[in-house]
Design an enzyme around this catalytic site. Sequence first.
Site, PDB file in Angstrom:
ATOM      1  N   SER A 190       0.919  -1.122   0.024  1.00  0.00           N
ATOM      2  CA  SER A 190      -0.112   0.084   0.198  1.00  0.00           C
ATOM      3  C   SER A 190       0.785   1.167  -0.160  1.00  0.00           C
ATOM      4  CB  SER A 190      -0.772   0.147   1.250  1.00  0.00           C
ATOM      5  OG  SER A 190      -1.901  -0.809   1.202  1.00  0.00           O
ATOM      6  N   ALA A 223      -2.175   0.463   9.858  1.00  0.00           N
ATOM      7  CA  ALA A 223      -1.331  -0.632  10.001  1.00  0.00           C
ATOM      8  C   ALA A 223      -1.335  -1.616   8.851  1.00  0.00           C
ATOM      9  CB  ALA A 223      -2.172  -1.569  11.114  1.00  0.00           C
ATOM     10  N   PRO A 224      -0.224  -2.023   8.225  1.00  0.00           N
ATOM     11  CA  PRO A 224       0.992  -2.220   9.149  1.00  0.00           C
ATOM     12  C   PRO A 224       2.020  -1.135   8.893  1.00  0.00           C
ATOM     13  CG  PRO A 224       1.159  -3.642   7.207  1.00  0.00           C
ATOM     14  CD  PRO A 224       0.076  -3.088   7.204  1.00  0.00           C
ATOM     15  N   GLY A 225       1.858  -0.198   8.104  1.00  0.00           N
ATOM     16  CA  GLY A 225       2.464   0.951   8.196  1.00  0.00           C
ATOM     17  C   GLY A 225       3.058   1.620   6.991  1.00  0.00           C
ATOM     18  N   GLY A 226       2.495   1.053   5.886  1.00  0.00           N
ATOM     19  CA  GLY A 226       3.111   1.524   4.490  1.00  0.00           C
ATOM     20  C   GLY A 226       3.039   3.002   4.267  1.00  0.00           C
ATOM     21  N   ASP A 242      -4.664   2.988  14.407  1.00  0.00           N
ATOM     22  CA  ASP A 242      -5.147   1.491  14.183  1.00  0.00           C
ATOM     23  C   ASP A 242      -5.003   0.509  15.281  1.00  0.00           C
ATOM     24  OD1 ASP A 242      -5.659  -0.915  12.551  1.00  0.00           O
ATOM     25  OD2 ASP A 242      -5.018   0.329  10.744  1.00  0.00           O
ATOM     26  N   ASP A 262     -10.109   4.226  17.359  1.00  0.00           N
ATOM     27  CA  ASP A 262     -11.054   4.408  16.182  1.00  0.00           C
ATOM     28  C   ASP A 262     -10.778   5.714  15.620  1.00  0.00           C
ATOM     29  OD1 ASP A 262     -13.124   4.414  14.411  1.00  0.00           O
ATOM     30  OD2 ASP A 262     -14.543   3.840  15.801  1.00  0.00           O
ATOM     31  N   ASP A 278      -6.274   5.784   4.883  1.00  0.00           N
ATOM     32  CA  ASP A 278      -6.488   4.581   4.073  1.00  0.00           C
ATOM     33  C   ASP A 278      -7.394   3.435   4.540  1.00  0.00           C
ATOM     34  OD1 ASP A 278      -6.031   2.901   1.775  1.00  0.00           O
ATOM     35  OD2 ASP A 278      -4.281   1.970   2.598  1.00  0.00           O
ATOM     36  N   LYS A 307     -13.225   4.392  -1.290  1.00  0.00           N
ATOM     37  CA  LYS A 307     -13.484   3.113  -1.485  1.00  0.00           C
ATOM     38  C   LYS A 307     -14.795   3.011  -2.171  1.00  0.00           C
ATOM     39  CE  LYS A 307      -9.735   2.311   0.961  1.00  0.00           C
ATOM     40  NZ  LYS A 307      -8.407   1.772   0.776  1.00  0.00           N
TER      41      LYS A 307
END
EC number: 2.1.1.186
Length: 357
Positions: A190, A223-226, A242, A262, A278, A307
């Site tokens: 990502s 997460a995971p942190g891209g 996250d 949240d 994201d 999305k």
Amino acid sequence: MTQPDSLLLLCRAGFEGECAAELTELAAASGFYGYPTLERNAGFVVFHVQAPATALQLIETVRFRRLIFTRQWFACGAMLEGLDPRDRLTPVAERAAELPKCTELVIETADTTAGRELQGFGRKFASAVAPKLRQTDLLGKRGQKADWRLHLLVLSGRDMWLGVAPVRNSAPDPGGIIRLKFPVAAPSRSTLKLEEAWHWFIHKGQWEQRLAPGMRAVDLGAAPGGWTWQLVQRGMFVTSVDNGPMNPDLMETGQVEHLREDAFVYQPSKPVDWMVCDVVEKPARTTAMVIEWALNGWARDMIFNLKLPMKQRYAETRTCLERIEEALGDAGLRWRLQAKQLYHDREEITCWLSLER
Ligand SMILES: C[S@@+](CC[C@H](N)C(=O)[O-])C[C@H]1O[C@@H](n2cnc3c(N)ncnc32)[C@H](O)[C@@H]1O
């Protein structure tokens, strides 16, 4: 000389309907009429311009940056169909003679499996056709300035579209795809979405100022942190929100604070330079959250994904963007809002909102 009467638009395969609807709407808003033809999953759309207007006039009028679902475009005549493999060059040269003079030739293929398999053929064909066009002065000397760029979209060894795009009103990269290398140290693929968004929305000359070391950022759904990794690479300090785990190497940089909260409830204690988001959520909910951040002045720049649902994707896109503009307009704010379906976006678009102070 026959004038180009169509626009060829490249898009993500599966988004031909959105690409066609958007261009039809923007063309009509500028007084151009016509109709699209498309095949689902072809990765391109043809828009036929109604005379007396020409495709050259249309492509110079509609601002390419306003198009969300079109990655690249060019003005063209009919498809070069059923070319004889023994002499493909002559019909290509004849068609090029009818188009404005260019100095650069770009070979493109649709972003589909079939299109990708044609890239090798395309490269070989380009190295044959470009010198031939230069010899006959149909293509100017390399490096010379020109207002138009010649595009050849290869659909097969026999079927191709030849056209021109204004250099200053089209995508600089072939197919509108910014080629980025995946950084091996990044925690997720990502990561390329945020990097591509910066390349597309922020002029390279402004990176030092807009993506500066020491800036503060919030990454919602991190997460995971891209995306956090990209912000850290720019020397920023990041609050990553996250419930999921963050990449341990990223946490060791000392530039990241991880909050298991949240994203839709979190509020920053003081304004930050960047908010990026994201989170996989309904576009209306992400839109409402972005409006809240803007009205409260919590971030100056925001990059977020919408999305898209399976149905009414174009209508949903317009509704969300209009909702943001209406809310910010009512509050008397000044802003820039751009959206694009980037190469690394799947069933989504990426938006950049920048508030002017
Ligand atoms: C597509 S992933 C993000 C990937 C990330 N941008 C990257 O580059 O590694 C979406 C993330 O949103 C998180 N998420 C979903 N709903 C959330 C919420 N309400 N609040 C915070 N995070 C949420 C998920 O846990 C998931 O990690």
